[in-house]
Design a protein around this motif. Structure first.
Motif, PDB file in Angstrom:
ATOM      1  N   GLY A 167      -8.668  80.523 -70.919  1.00 30.90           N
ATOM      2  CA  GLY A 167      -9.076  79.835 -69.702  1.00 30.90           C
ATOM      3  C   GLY A 167      -9.396  80.802 -68.568  1.00 30.90           C
ATOM      4  N   VAL A 168      -9.858  80.244 -67.497  1.00 37.95           N
ATOM      5  CA  VAL A 168     -10.224  81.012 -66.301  1.00 37.95           C
ATOM      6  C   VAL A 168      -9.088  81.940 -65.882  1.00 37.95           C
ATOM      7  CG1 VAL A 168     -10.756  80.790 -63.833  1.00 37.95           C
ATOM      8  CG2 VAL A 168     -11.863  79.277 -65.496  1.00 37.95           C
ATOM      9  N   ILE A 169      -7.873  81.455 -65.947  1.00 35.97           N
ATOM     10  CA  ILE A 169      -6.733  82.222 -65.456  1.00 35.97           C
ATOM     11  C   ILE A 169      -6.528  83.529 -66.227  1.00 35.97           C
ATOM     12  CG2 ILE A 169      -4.920  81.152 -66.864  1.00 35.97           C
ATOM     13  CD1 ILE A 169      -3.304  81.065 -64.108  1.00 35.97           C
ATOM     14  N   PRO A 209      -7.762  89.235 -58.674  1.00 33.59           N
ATOM     15  CA  PRO A 209      -7.205  88.942 -57.348  1.00 33.59           C
ATOM     16  C   PRO A 209      -8.326  88.697 -56.340  1.00 33.59           C
ATOM     17  CG  PRO A 209      -6.088  90.810 -58.334  1.00 33.59           C
ATOM     18  CD  PRO A 209      -7.263  90.485 -59.230  1.00 33.59           C
ATOM     19  N   ASP A 210      -8.083  87.810 -55.415  1.00 37.93           N
ATOM     20  CA  ASP A 210      -9.005  87.434 -54.341  1.00 37.93           C
ATOM     21  C   ASP A 210     -10.145  86.530 -54.827  1.00 37.93           C
ATOM     22  OD1 ASP A 210      -9.366  87.487 -51.546  1.00 37.93           O
ATOM     23  OD2 ASP A 210     -11.005  88.912 -51.754  1.00 37.93           O
ATOM     24  N   SER A 211     -10.097  86.103 -56.093  1.00 41.52           N
ATOM     25  CA  SER A 211     -11.086  85.145 -56.592  1.00 41.52           C
ATOM     26  C   SER A 211     -10.729  83.746 -56.102  1.00 41.52           C
ATOM     27  CB  SER A 211     -11.103  85.138 -58.123  1.00 41.52           C
ATOM     28  OG  SER A 211     -11.537  86.377 -58.622  1.00 41.52           O
ATOM     29  N   VAL A 212     -11.706  82.858 -56.158  1.00 41.03           N
ATOM     30  CA  VAL A 212     -11.508  81.471 -55.747  1.00 41.03           C
ATOM     31  C   VAL A 212     -12.003  80.548 -56.853  1.00 41.03           C
ATOM     32  CG1 VAL A 212     -12.041  79.680 -54.044  1.00 41.03           C
ATOM     33  CG2 VAL A 212     -11.833  82.073 -53.316  1.00 41.03           C
ATOM     34  N   VAL A 213     -11.164  79.609 -57.255  1.00 39.09           N
ATOM     35  CA  VAL A 213     -11.556  78.549 -58.164  1.00 39.09           C
ATOM     36  C   VAL A 213     -11.811  77.317 -57.310  1.00 39.09           C
ATOM     37  CG1 VAL A 213     -10.774  76.997 -59.994  1.00 39.09           C
ATOM     38  CG2 VAL A 213     -10.250  79.441 -60.125  1.00 39.09           C
ATOM     39  N   ILE A 214     -12.987  76.720 -57.473  1.00 42.11           N
ATOM     40  CA  ILE A 214     -13.319  75.496 -56.760  1.00 42.11           C
ATOM     41  C   ILE A 214     -13.380  74.381 -57.794  1.00 42.11           C
ATOM     42  CG2 ILE A 214     -14.996  74.283 -55.332  1.00 42.11           C
ATOM     43  CD1 ILE A 214     -15.967  77.063 -54.354  1.00 42.11           C
ATOM     44  N   ASP A 215     -12.442  73.454 -57.710  1.00 47.60           N
ATOM     45  CA  ASP A 215     -12.430  72.321 -58.623  1.00 47.60           C
ATOM     46  C   ASP A 215     -13.089  71.144 -57.931  1.00 47.60           C
ATOM     47  OD1 ASP A 215     -11.956  70.451 -60.609  1.00 47.60           O
ATOM     48  OD2 ASP A 215      -9.971  69.970 -59.808  1.00 47.60           O
ATOM     49  N   MET A 216     -14.203  70.707 -58.480  1.00 44.05           N
ATOM     50  CA  MET A 216     -14.947  69.609 -57.874  1.00 44.05           C
ATOM     51  C   MET A 216     -14.786  68.319 -58.667  1.00 44.05           C
ATOM     52  SD  MET A 216     -18.212  71.720 -56.460  1.00 44.05           S
ATOM     53  CE  MET A 216     -18.488  70.611 -55.057  1.00 44.05           C
ATOM     54  N   SER A 217     -13.762  68.272 -59.497  1.00 45.20           N
ATOM     55  CA  SER A 217     -13.435  67.071 -60.258  1.00 45.20           C
ATOM     56  C   SER A 217     -12.521  66.183 -59.421  1.00 45.20           C
ATOM     57  CB  SER A 217     -12.712  67.462 -61.543  1.00 45.20           C
ATOM     58  OG  SER A 217     -13.436  68.434 -62.256  1.00 45.20           O
ATOM     59  N   ALA A 263      -3.114  75.362 -58.663  1.00 43.80           N
ATOM     60  CA  ALA A 263      -3.230  76.283 -57.526  1.00 43.80           C
ATOM     61  C   ALA A 263      -2.051  77.250 -57.492  1.00 43.80           C
ATOM     62  CB  ALA A 263      -3.325  75.500 -56.221  1.00 43.80           C
ATOM     63  N   ALA A 264      -0.859  76.775 -57.781  1.00 40.93           N
ATOM     64  CA  ALA A 264       0.327  77.638 -57.794  1.00 40.93           C
ATOM     65  C   ALA A 264       0.213  78.704 -58.876  1.00 40.93           C
ATOM     66  CB  ALA A 264       1.591  76.809 -57.992  1.00 40.93           C
ATOM     67  N   ARG A 265      -0.268  78.320 -60.043  1.00 35.70           N
ATOM     68  CA  ARG A 265      -0.440  79.289 -61.133  1.00 35.70           C
ATOM     69  C   ARG A 265      -1.498  80.329 -60.770  1.00 35.70           C
ATOM     70  NH1 ARG A 265       0.364  77.658 -66.442  1.00 35.70           N
ATOM     71  NH2 ARG A 265      -0.281  79.797 -66.918  1.00 35.70           N
ATOM     72  N   LEU A 266      -2.574  79.898 -60.138  1.00 33.88           N
ATOM     73  CA  LEU A 266      -3.606  80.837 -59.710  1.00 33.88           C
ATOM     74  C   LEU A 266      -3.073  81.782 -58.647  1.00 33.88           C
ATOM     75  CD1 LEU A 266      -6.611  78.373 -59.626  1.00 33.88           C
ATOM     76  CD2 LEU A 266      -6.384  80.343 -61.161  1.00 33.88           C
ATOM     77  N   GLN A 267      -2.244  81.240 -57.771  1.00 38.42           N
ATOM     78  CA  GLN A 267      -1.661  82.060 -56.707  1.00 38.42           C
ATOM     79  C   GLN A 267      -0.807  83.188 -57.285  1.00 38.42           C
ATOM     80  OE1 GLN A 267       0.718  79.876 -53.797  1.00 38.42           O
ATOM     81  NE2 GLN A 267      -0.640  80.720 -52.231  1.00 38.42           N
ATOM     82  N   GLU A 268      -0.168  82.933 -58.424  1.00 38.28           N
ATOM     83  CA  GLU A 268       0.607  83.990 -59.101  1.00 38.28           C
ATOM     84  C   GLU A 268      -0.282  85.169 -59.480  1.00 38.28           C
ATOM     85  OE1 GLU A 268       2.442  82.103 -62.468  1.00 38.28           O
ATOM     86  OE2 GLU A 268       3.687  80.813 -61.212  1.00 38.28           O
ATOM     87  N   LYS A 269      -1.565  84.920 -59.679  1.00 39.11           N
ATOM     88  CA  LYS A 269      -2.544  85.961 -60.007  1.00 39.11           C
ATOM     89  C   LYS A 269      -3.267  86.451 -58.752  1.00 39.11           C
ATOM     90  CE  LYS A 269      -2.628  85.679 -64.665  1.00 39.11           C
ATOM     91  NZ  LYS A 269      -2.962  86.671 -65.659  1.00 39.11           N
ATOM     92  N   LYS A 270      -2.772  86.017 -57.583  1.00 37.08           N
ATOM     93  CA  LYS A 270      -3.363  86.364 -56.289  1.00 37.08           C
ATOM     94  C   LYS A 270      -4.786  85.826 -56.129  1.00 37.08           C
ATOM     95  CE  LYS A 270      -0.296  90.232 -55.493  1.00 37.08           C
ATOM     96  NZ  LYS A 270       0.814  89.382 -55.397  1.00 37.08           N
ATOM     97  N   ALA A 271      -5.032  84.676 -56.752  1.00 32.22           N
ATOM     98  CA  ALA A 271      -6.304  83.976 -56.623  1.00 32.22           C
ATOM     99  C   ALA A 271      -6.054  82.671 -55.869  1.00 32.22           C
ATOM    100  CB  ALA A 271      -6.897  83.704 -57.996  1.00 32.22           C
ATOM    101  N   SER A 272      -7.115  82.079 -55.370  1.00 35.23           N
ATOM    102  CA  SER A 272      -7.007  80.855 -54.578  1.00 35.23           C
ATOM    103  C   SER A 272      -7.728  79.709 -55.263  1.00 35.23           C
ATOM    104  CB  SER A 272      -7.625  81.069 -53.195  1.00 35.23           C
ATOM    105  OG  SER A 272      -6.979  82.115 -52.520  1.00 35.23           O
ATOM    106  N   MET A 273      -7.470  78.506 -54.754  1.00 31.18           N
ATOM    107  CA  MET A 273      -8.129  77.317 -55.281  1.00 31.18           C
ATOM    108  C   MET A 273      -8.467  76.375 -54.138  1.00 31.18           C
ATOM    109  SD  MET A 273      -6.741  74.737 -58.183  1.00 31.18           S
ATOM    110  CE  MET A 273      -7.619  73.272 -58.667  1.00 31.18           C
TER     111      MET A 273
END
Length: 94
Positions: free
Chosen positions: A17-19, A24-32, A43-53
């Protein structure tokens, strides 16, 4: 945009998956339109990788997508939203 909560979870958090490759510093935009609980967990899991949502479900259907006139309802960190604003402007109105 993915059809439902299990599919979004699979695409972002699943095997390959994306994760797995997110930087770090990437952004996932979920439009669903998915479960708020799932959105927060992803979002919490992404934050562990220093990414945002950003959570950004849309209204306007296929015609709105084609015309670039979708209505986009965005939730998330205001600084991240500002950074991604040009992406949303290309698709519609936030």
């Amino acid at each position: 945009m993915v059809s439902d909560t299990p599919d979004v979870e699979s695409v972002i958090l699943g095997e390959n998956g994306v994760i797995d490759g997110i930087q770090p510093d990437s952004v996932v935009i979920d439009m669903s339109t998915i479960s708020p609980r799932a959105t927060r967990a992803i979002a919490a899991r992404l934050q562990e990788k220093k990414a945002s949502m950003l959570d950004a479900p849309v209204s306007g259907g296929e015609q709105g997508a084609i015309a670039g006139t979708l209505s986009i309802m965005v939730g998330g960190d205001a600084k991240i939203l500002e950074r991604c604003h040009p992406i949303f402007e290309a698709m519609g109105k936030i």
